[in-house]
Design an enzyme around this catalytic site. Structure first.
Site, PDB file in Angstrom:
ATOM      1  CE1 TYR A 187      -3.348  -2.696   0.131  1.00  0.00           C
ATOM      2  CE2 TYR A 187      -3.821  -2.131   2.404  1.00  0.00           C
ATOM      3  CZ  TYR A 187      -4.090  -2.885   1.284  1.00  0.00           C
ATOM      4  OH  TYR A 187      -5.113  -3.819   1.305  1.00  0.00           O
TER       5      TYR A 187
ATOM      6  CG  LEU B  93     -19.432   0.950   2.949  1.00  0.00           C
ATOM      7  CD1 LEU B  93     -19.058   2.283   3.599  1.00  0.00           C
ATOM      8  CD2 LEU B  93     -20.925   0.686   3.110  1.00  0.00           C
TER       9      LEU B  93
END
Length: 331
Positions: free
Chosen positions: A56, A206
């Protein structure tokens, strides 16, 4: 905060985890101070599971978490770390590396960046098809025996790979995308996990913000935002998918909650062996996500949610085509 146990052999963790990827620019510009404050707020709210990946932003996320966690009791939280995704300058993708010697190399760097002597759950980010999963898991097992890793996890692999890995060493959990928009896991993978006693940590609950209730038609992804390349956010698809969100919003309003809370609660309601990860980048978004764990969904609620967003209703793949080949299951 409620707790759940990841499988038969995994650790007890908060029923809602914190996914830290977005704090390192995956969805555009971030604020370092706000990211750290969000981690602190999550810990204070009882969140004990924090998920990251060594790739990341090329280690930025691990360094950020090390700063946010400095001085905290190491036994008060659990770190889940993915490894193996190769990158080049400019964040170019370079495939997967699951060789045993690479596993140990990646781990050594993560331990140093995170400032810790152990990782609670260590997992390959994707399957390296050039290396048998038995060899990759075997190398992590050596690190478990040496005390550098507590539990072994997997990410985005199919049922057959799960079985092979579990035969080498008990697997604590599988991390995989699971949401109202992404339900392929329900066909073969989830039944296999339950048969073997393996937990599931669900990311993308989501839909990368698509079903958060905060994304609107005409909104465009900014610089550095991976959603600019996502098929589900592309023209034609996004309008269809937002219509599903509108239907879900009506259910949420009747329930007295937000769309995001309803979507997170739906994932949590699919089983006590599932832990949703909230990819909150700010304290505001975290504060919205937390009440979802207290939301009780009745059979009637679940039926209404299913009616609003039926399985397979989403339009567009969950990743660009170049990424789909690395996934064990589809949409």
């Amino acid at each position: 905060m409620q707790t759940r146990t990841l499988g038969r052999t995994g650790p007890a963790v908060s029923a809602l985890g914190l996914g830290a990827m977005g704090m390192s620019g995956a969805y555009g510009a971030t604020d370092r101070a706000e990211s750290i404050a969000t981690v602190h707020a999550a810990l204070e709210a009882g969140v004990t599971l924090i998920d990251t990946g060594d790739f990341y932003a090329m280690g930025h996320n691990e360094l950020l978490l090390a700063e946010a966690l400095r001085g905290r009791d190491r036994d008060s939280y659990r770190l889940s770390v993915k490894f193996g995704q190769m990158r080049g300058p400019g964040s170019q993708l370079g495939g997967q590396d699951g060789r045993p010697e690479a596993v140990k190399n990646f781990l050594a760097y993560s331990l140093t960046r995170l400032g810790t002597d152990h990782i609670d759950i260590y997992r390959p980010a994707r399957l390296d098809r050039a290396v048998p999963i038995e060899e990759t898991v075997g190398a992590i097992k050596e690190m478990v025996d040496a005390g550098h890793v507590r539990h072994i996890g997997l990410s985005e692999v199919d049922a057959a790979t799960i079985r092979r890995a579990h035969a080498v060493h008990p697997i604590a959990d599988l991390q995989i995308e699971y949401s109202l928009l992404s339900r392929a896991v329900e066909t073969d993978v989830l039944p296999t996990l339950r048969e073997l006693g393996i937990g599931l940590t669900a990311y993308g609950v989501l839909g990368r913000g698509l079903i958060s209730g905060h994304w609107s038609a005409g909104h465009t992804a900014g610089p550095g935002d991976m959603r600019g390349f996502s098929p589900r956010f592309s023209g034609g698809n996004v309008e269809h998918n937002l219509a599903l969100v509108d239907a879900l919003r009506r259910v949420a309003e009747a329930k007295g909650c937000t769309v995001a809370q309803l979507a997170i609660a739906w994932v949590a309601a699919q089983g006590e062996d599932i832990v949703p990860l909230a990819g909150a980048r700010t304290r505001e978004r975290l504060a919205e996500a937390l009440p979802a764990m207290d939301l009780v969904l009745t059979a009637d609620d679940l039926a209404e949610i299913e009616k609003a967003v039926p399985a397979g209703a989403a339009r567009g793949d969950r990743y660009p085509s170049a990424f789909m080949a690395d996934l064990g299951v589809g949409n």
